[in-house]
Design a protein around this motif. Structure first.
Motif, PDB file in Angstrom:
ATOM      1  N   UNK A 166      30.455  34.435   6.613  1.00 16.47           N
ATOM      2  CA  UNK A 166      29.409  35.152   5.893  1.00 16.47           C
ATOM      3  C   UNK A 166      28.250  35.518   6.816  1.00 16.47           C
ATOM      4  N   UNK A 167      27.869  34.597   7.709  1.00 21.27           N
ATOM      5  CA  UNK A 167      26.737  34.884   8.589  1.00 21.27           C
ATOM      6  C   UNK A 167      27.085  35.959   9.608  1.00 21.27           C
ATOM      7  N   UNK A 168      28.275  35.890  10.184  1.00 24.25           N
ATOM      8  CA  UNK A 168      28.679  36.946  11.122  1.00 24.25           C
ATOM      9  C   UNK A 168      28.732  38.297  10.420  1.00 24.25           C
ATOM     10  N   UNK A 169      29.137  38.312   9.156  1.00 21.86           N
ATOM     11  CA  UNK A 169      29.137  39.567   8.389  1.00 21.86           C
ATOM     12  C   UNK A 169      27.714  40.043   8.122  1.00 21.86           C
ATOM     13  N   UNK A 170      26.862  39.146   7.699  1.00 23.00           N
ATOM     14  CA  UNK A 170      25.479  39.528   7.429  1.00 23.00           C
ATOM     15  C   UNK A 170      24.839  40.147   8.657  1.00 23.00           C
ATOM     16  N   UNK A 171      25.099  39.562   9.839  1.00 23.16           N
ATOM     17  CA  UNK A 171      24.458  40.041  11.057  1.00 23.16           C
ATOM     18  C   UNK A 171      25.096  41.314  11.620  1.00 23.16           C
ATOM     19  N   UNK A 172      26.125  41.848  10.930  1.00 27.96           N
ATOM     20  CA  UNK A 172      26.574  43.204  11.252  1.00 27.96           C
ATOM     21  C   UNK A 172      25.509  44.222  10.839  1.00 27.96           C
ATOM     22  N   UNK A 173      24.666  43.825   9.915  1.00 27.92           N
ATOM     23  CA  UNK A 173      23.548  44.659   9.439  1.00 27.92           C
ATOM     24  C   UNK A 173      22.280  43.808   9.568  1.00 27.92           C
ATOM     25  N   UNK A 174      21.837  43.691  10.787  1.00 34.21           N
ATOM     26  CA  UNK A 174      20.799  42.709  11.103  1.00 34.21           C
ATOM     27  C   UNK A 174      19.501  42.973  10.361  1.00 34.21           C
ATOM     28  N   UNK A 175      19.184  44.217  10.043  1.00 28.34           N
ATOM     29  CA  UNK A 175      17.929  44.495   9.351  1.00 28.34           C
ATOM     30  C   UNK A 175      17.889  43.880   7.957  1.00 28.34           C
ATOM     31  N   UNK A 176      19.054  43.469   7.432  1.00 27.02           N
ATOM     32  CA  UNK A 176      19.102  42.798   6.131  1.00 27.02           C
ATOM     33  C   UNK A 176      19.025  41.278   6.270  1.00 27.02           C
ATOM     34  N   UNK A 177      18.924  40.791   7.492  1.00 23.99           N
ATOM     35  CA  UNK A 177      18.940  39.355   7.766  1.00 23.99           C
ATOM     36  C   UNK A 177      17.557  38.737   7.592  1.00 23.99           C
ATOM     37  N   UNK A 178      17.502  37.494   7.118  1.00 18.52           N
ATOM     38  CA  UNK A 178      16.202  36.811   7.030  1.00 18.52           C
ATOM     39  C   UNK A 178      15.752  36.188   8.346  1.00 18.52           C
TER      40      UNK A 178
END
Length: 423
Positions: A166-178
């Protein structure tokens, strides 16, 4: 079944027969030192592994420090039990904070820099590095394949494997990351721009990293060796999910994400250099490209070791030629040695870790030559250092660096295997 002491003695004896007494003695001392002086077993049976001269546990280092022992797990139950304990501790760390790179032995409140945004008392440092997710996964996978034991794979580990994907997927779109990292008053390599978000990146299919395996900030957010290492680790997640947990959904998701990372690298991370296609070190998907390599792994040079199923052999071979040449701004030459260094240490210094990787990815002759070179440049200390001046090895950084010790041992054991493969 062999004891730990008997296993180490036998390994050192094999090295002595092919590399001489001094190198065999260095290997035997280093293998004992890592187990004796860096590992603490907790009351709960888990293991905490310091790097040597720093009292914190890096997820990367604690994996690489154990690498030489992995070949012995099937025949030495005590070593298998130790690696299992380390894997459990690593996954507990990831469960606590999957963005952190280094942890304390409990909520001690110690920090590399007390002014960092992250003030979690369990966390030594919260530099987000992709390899901090990938190394524990690959260690768990190797443990399982070597021993057949699933003791490290409980419900908590299953949850962490989902978190990794999930984290590697989230960081494919880093601007959505906290995730944010800021270190007040730090030099640029010790903090992230744009309010802790890092330099801008486009969506490429790759996954973003704030920092390199050297703990230096990325110039561009997509580190190519880290992405390929993550792609390999995701294949390990898929195997564990399918065969241990019977979780076909996680297995499919992990395999799919692995393909996305590899395709992202193919589309954005391969560049032309002197008429050859090579891997860049970092890109941003916006036109920014950094061609270099760093001694810390995952590096471009180490890809056949860490990402064998996803690396393009032809592209890597051309990349190796670039890395081991003056075209790489961190390839240094001196009167005594030449090799890959890092912007993390003083200019002109080369790293024994990179010399070991050069040997492990080279020919048998390369391995023997570089093993001898590392032994000859220890400045008479009996320790393998972080870096040294290639014209004056008595000028070095870190008097005790367990990762470097272990890479030297891994190279020595590979030299022994070249002559008489184990088993």
């Amino acid at each position: 079944m062999a004891t730990v002491n008997d296993t180490i003695a036998a390994a050192a004896a094999r090295v002595r027969t092919v590399a001489g007494d001094r190198i065999g003695d260095l290997v035997e001392a280093a293998l004992h030192r890592t187990l004796r002086d860096t590992v603490t077993i907790g009351d709960d049976g888990s293991a905490f592994v310091i790097t040597g001269d720093i009292p914190a546990m890096w997820l990367r280092d604690s994996t690489t420090q154990l690498t030489p022992y992995l070949r012995f797990l099937a025949d030495c139950p005590d070593l298998a039990a130790l690696v299992t304990a380390v894997v459990r501790r690593q996954f507990a760390c990831l469960a606590h904070d999957p963005y952190a790179n280094a942890f304390n032995d409990g909520p001690t409140g110690a920090h590399y820099e007390p002014g960092d945004l992250c003030d979690d008392p369990h966390v030594w440092e919260q530099k987000y590095e992709i390899d901090s997710l990938a190394y524990p996964v690959t260690l768990a996978h190797k443990l399982w394949r070597a021993t057949g034991s699933t003791d490290a794979f409980d419900t908590g580990t299953h949850d962490v494997l989902r978190t990794v994907v999930a984290q590697l997927r989230l960081e494919q779109r880093h601007d959505e990351s906290p995730y944010r990292f800021e270190r007040p008053g730090a030099i640029p390599t010790e903090t992230l721009a744009r309010g802790g978000r890092g330099t801008p990146v486009a969506v490429t299919g790759m996954t973003w990293s704030g920092f390199r395996p050297s703990d230096d900030a990325c110039t561009y957010g997509y580190n190519i060796p880290a992405n390929l290492f993550a792609a390999q680790a995701l294949l390990a997640v898929a195997e564990i999910a399918a065969e241990v947990y019977d979780d076909t959904e996680l297995a499919s998701d992990a395999r799919g994400l692995s393909r996305e990372l590899v395709e992202g690298v193919k589309s954005h991370g391969i560049v032309e250099h002197d008429g050859a296609r090579i891997y860049a070190y970092e890109v941003d998907g916006l036109g920014g490209v950094l061609c270099m390599d760093d001694a810390n792994t995952p590096s471009l040079l180490s890809l056949p070791l860490l990402a064998p199923d996803v690396v393009d052999p032809e592209v890597w071979q051309a990349t190796r030629g670039f890395v081991l040449s003056d075209a790489n701004p961190y390839y240094f030459r001196g009167r005594v040695a030449s090799g890959v260094g890092s912007p993390h240490t003083k200019p002109g210094r080369i790293w024994p870790i990179a010399l070991a990787v050069e040997g492990l990815t080279g020919t048998p002759d390369d391995r023997r030559r570089l093993l001898q070179l590392i032994a000859d440049t220890d400045a008479g200390t009996g320790h393998v250092h972080e870096s040294f001046d290639p014209s004056d090895p008595s000028a070095f950084s870190r008097p005790w660096f367990s990762w470097a010790d272990s890479m030297f041992c891994e190279l020595a054991l590979a030299v022994a295997d070249d002559v008489a493969p184990l088993g």
